[in-house]
Scaffold this active site. Sequence first.
Site, PDB file in Angstrom:
ATOM      1  N   GLY A  93       0.810  -1.216   0.000  1.00  9.35           N
ATOM      2  CA  GLY A  93       0.000   0.000   0.000  1.00  9.35           C
ATOM      3  C   GLY A  93       0.842   1.263   0.000  1.00  9.35           C
ATOM      4  CE  LYS A 146      -6.862   2.765  10.939  1.00  8.31           C
ATOM      5  NZ  LYS A 146      -5.821   1.731  11.003  1.00  8.31           N
ATOM      6  CE1 TYR A 164      -8.761   4.065   8.083  1.00  7.66           C
ATOM      7  CE2 TYR A 164      -9.006   6.421   8.413  1.00  7.66           C
ATOM      8  CZ  TYR A 164      -8.200   5.318   8.256  1.00  7.66           C
ATOM      9  OH  TYR A 164      -6.846   5.456   8.261  1.00  7.66           O
TER      10      TYR A 164
HETATM   11  N1  SER Z   1      -5.764   9.584   4.867  1.00 11.95           N
HETATM   12  C1  SER Z   1      -6.795   8.858   5.524  1.00 11.95           C
HETATM   13  C2  SER Z   1      -8.065   8.964   4.804  1.00 11.95           C
HETATM   14  O1  SER Z   1      -8.270   9.964   4.161  1.00 11.95           O
HETATM   15  C3  SER Z   1      -6.981   9.361   6.938  1.00 11.95           C
HETATM   16  O2  SER Z   1      -6.305   8.522   7.815  1.00 11.95           O
HETATM   17  O3  SER Z   1      -8.880   8.105   4.895  1.00 11.95           O
END
Ligand code: SER
Length: 315
Positions: free
Chosen positions: A12, A147, A143
């Site tokens: 990634g 987290k 997300y």
């Molecule tokens: N860069 C990531 C996102 O935009 C944030 O952790 O999902």
Amino acid sequence: MKKRILIIGACGQIGTELTIYLREKFGSHKVIASDIREGEATLMQSGPFEILDAMDYEAVQEIVIRYEITDVYLMAAMLSATAEKFPMKGWNLNMNSLFHVLNLAKDKKINKIFWPSSIAVFGPTTPKNDTPQRTVMEPSTVYGISKQTGERWCEYYNKRYGVDVRSIRYPGLISYKTLPGGGTTDYAVDIYHKALKHKKYICFLNAETTLPMMFMDDAIKATVNIMEAEKEKIKTRSSYNLSGMSFNPEEITASIQKHIPQFKISYEPDFRQAIADSWPQSIDDSEAHNDWGWKSEISLDEMTEIMLTNLKDTY
Ligand code: SER
């Protein structure tokens, strides 16, 4: 015990650069790259690689034992924009992969874990400027929820089982070597490519959307520094705030126009605007500074120069 590193999600955006950096630092054969699919040639040719599904506990354990792994960097995750499209898939990947490595450490099969958190742990009720290490956290994205939950579990495994897990809340990350995938901050990479290629860019966030960002070299340095710091220095076992720079699309455009005066930006905000609006604009990272000596080094204009210089030949 001799150090042997496993990177899960090595192909990634962060994993690719992290793998190459760690191989240069510790030696190629000491750093095992793994991902669900093969990555770019420079990574694949630089040392050992295994196909690995981060959700498959048996497979992760088999590689950990076979290579006598001591340190795991778990970089596999579904980012904010993609996880809004596939909530359950995002939740399952982000949580199950974390539990697998936490449980391997609890069972003493590995010594140390790096697990990335994100500015996405914060939400619309969080103070937006100089967001403190400890504050209101009501994330509104899948997300962010994954987290924040992960941070709670990391702290729990550290306190309850003594697991040595270390974590950073990354801001948006920008690199010329690798592309991001499925994030809300991705525009800040794409804009450099489009500036060189088409001299114009249509941005999916509006002009005033200020977000915390960081150049990849700084992020890799922070990641390896926190992992190599003495154990006693890592006092926060959820995740550390980390700050690089803050800018909005208008400001990054002005920075690019210093090199490409004819560059133009226009705005067509989409569903990612709401995600960005729920996140902080700037981050207070004094705890990372005080505990393990973190300091960011690269500013917006320096980053613009590095990005344009290195991407120029591609276009
Ligand atoms: N860069 C990531 C996102 O935009 C944030 O952790 O999902």
